[in-house]
Design a protein around this motif. Structure first.
Motif, short mmCIF file in Angstrom:
data_model
loop_
_atom_site.label_atom_id
_atom_site.label_comp_id
_atom_site.label_asym_id
_atom_site.label_seq_id
_atom_site.Cartn_x
_atom_site.Cartn_y
_atom_site.Cartn_z
N ASP A 122 -9.19 19.30 47.89
CA ASP A 122 -10.29 19.24 48.86
C ASP A 122 -9.78 18.80 50.23
O ASP A 122 -10.25 19.27 51.26
CB ASP A 122 -11.38 18.28 48.37
N ARG A 173 -8.02 17.35 42.36
CA ARG A 173 -9.12 18.01 43.06
C ARG A 173 -9.31 17.40 44.44
O ARG A 173 -9.51 18.12 45.42
CB ARG A 173 -10.41 17.86 42.25
N ARG A 174 -9.22 16.08 44.53
CA ARG A 174 -9.41 15.42 45.83
C ARG A 174 -8.31 15.82 46.80
O ARG A 174 -8.56 16.01 47.99
CB ARG A 174 -9.45 13.90 45.64
N ARG A 214 -19.11 16.80 46.86
CA ARG A 214 -18.85 16.89 45.42
C ARG A 214 -19.83 15.99 44.72
O ARG A 214 -20.05 14.86 45.17
CB ARG A 214 -17.43 16.39 45.10
N ASP A 215 -20.42 16.45 43.62
CA ASP A 215 -21.17 15.52 42.79
C ASP A 215 -20.15 14.69 41.99
O ASP A 215 -18.94 14.96 42.08
CB ASP A 215 -22.21 16.26 41.93
N GLU A 263 -18.74 11.96 47.66
CA GLU A 263 -17.55 12.56 48.27
C GLU A 263 -17.96 13.67 49.23
O GLU A 263 -18.53 14.68 48.82
CB GLU A 263 -16.69 13.22 47.20
N VAL A 264 -17.63 13.51 50.50
CA VAL A 264 -17.98 14.51 51.51
C VAL A 264 -16.98 15.66 51.47
O VAL A 264 -15.77 15.43 51.52
CB VAL A 264 -17.98 13.89 52.92
N LEU A 265 -17.46 16.88 51.38
CA LEU A 265 -16.59 18.04 51.53
C LEU A 265 -16.66 18.59 52.95
O LEU A 265 -15.69 19.09 53.48
CB LEU A 265 -16.99 19.15 50.56
N ARG A 317 -10.14 20.91 53.66
CA ARG A 317 -10.89 20.30 54.76
C ARG A 317 -9.99 20.06 55.97
O ARG A 317 -10.38 20.35 57.10
CB ARG A 317 -11.43 18.98 54.22
#
Lengths: 148, 133
Positions: free
Chosen positions: A11, A7-8, B121-122, B103-105, A15
């Motif tokens: 993301d 997921r990271r 993100r939580d 975590e910054v999106l 981004r």
């Protein structure tokens, strides 16, 4: 942990799609070897990391083209370095050339918040479609227009 | 007759870890904490909005093993829908969450369609967006 790392990495693509990301960089971000990362990502999300990244770039370029950007500017702004491969990927996913897409009407998408448009206009990568219809492949946007 | 939003459920992997995010970093107040059958349901709300609560619960609470597993996978992959909050100081809220280690999106930006917003993100993988009220 495994899915969290994937997921990271996804993301990161969402981004930083405009940066020169490659699979080894993304795999490091996911704390995996490139081969394991690519395989695991595909299992989790149904497409390869590079495929996801390019689909994200095309989706963002669609937003820029809807806003009137030139094809070259849109291509460069989303991190694609070759206009030729960008255009052929665009055509493959969207069913229109970038220039044709830029000239078309986008009334419904323009009315959507960007985060909704991101999901709704995201081109469907190959393999996620049960059947490939060039006229329908990208009609997620056309569906939105009809429904609006 | 009136109708209003009262509870909004949020699935989380670890309730305690999530309280750190939603209470300590986001600034909500814990209003209820109920345990049953090995699971917990924690409700939180904003002091600015006394009648609305989010409900934190775990993927397997009230579901079959298979459904719980499927939901947990979607949650962890980041494939569930977002929850959106509003703040009169989105930049302040962003800094507070970022300093907590969330975590910054997306940093606060002025969106083309209007509001200024940011996203995180939580701890479980839910997208939490905050927009300028």
């Amino acid at each position: 942990m495994h899915l969290t790392c994937l997921r990271r990495a996804r993301d990161l693509m969402d981004r930083d799609f405009a940066l020169p990301l490659d699979v080894p960089t993304m795999a490091r971000h996911a704390l995996m070897s490139p081969a394991h990362f690519s395989r695991s990502f595909r299992e989790a999300y149904g497409e390869t990391p590079y495929g996801y990244l390019m689909t994200r770039r095309i989706e963002r370029s669609m937003a820029l083209l809807r806003g009137g950007a030139t094809v070259t500017d849109a291509c460069m702004a989303v991190g694609a370095t070759s206009l030729g491969s960008f255009s052929s990927r665009f055509h493959e996913l969207v069913g229109q050339t970038p220039s044709q897409y830029r000239a078309a009407q986008h009334a419904a998408v323009v009315a959507m918040p960007t985060c909704v448009a991101h999901a709704q206009t995201r081109p469907q990568p190959r393999g996620l479609k049960a059947q490939r219809h060039p006229q329908q492949s990208t009609i997620r946007e056309a569906v939105a227009v009809t429904a609006a | 007759m009136t109708i209003s939003l009262h509870y909004a459920p949020i699935t989380v992997n670890d309730v305690d870890e999530s309280i750190g995010f939603y209470r300590d970093a986001l600034g909500l107040t814990v209003r209820g904490d109920v345990a049953n059958g090995g699971f917990r349901w924690v409700t939180l709300g904003s002091d600015d909005q006394p009648t609305v609560e989010i409900v934190l619960s775990q993927p397997h609470a009230g579901r079959s093993e298979a459904d719980g597993d499927a939901l947990q996978e979607l949650l962890t992959k980041g494939s569930l829908g977002p929850i959106v909050f509003a703040s009169d100081d989105v930049d302040g809220a962003f800094e507070r969450l970022r300093e907590s280690g969330a975590e910054v999106l997306q940093e606060p930006i002025d969106q083309p369609w209007g509001p200024r917003d940011c996203a995180f993100r939580d701890p479980s993988g839910n997208t939490v967006r905050i927009l300028q009220a």
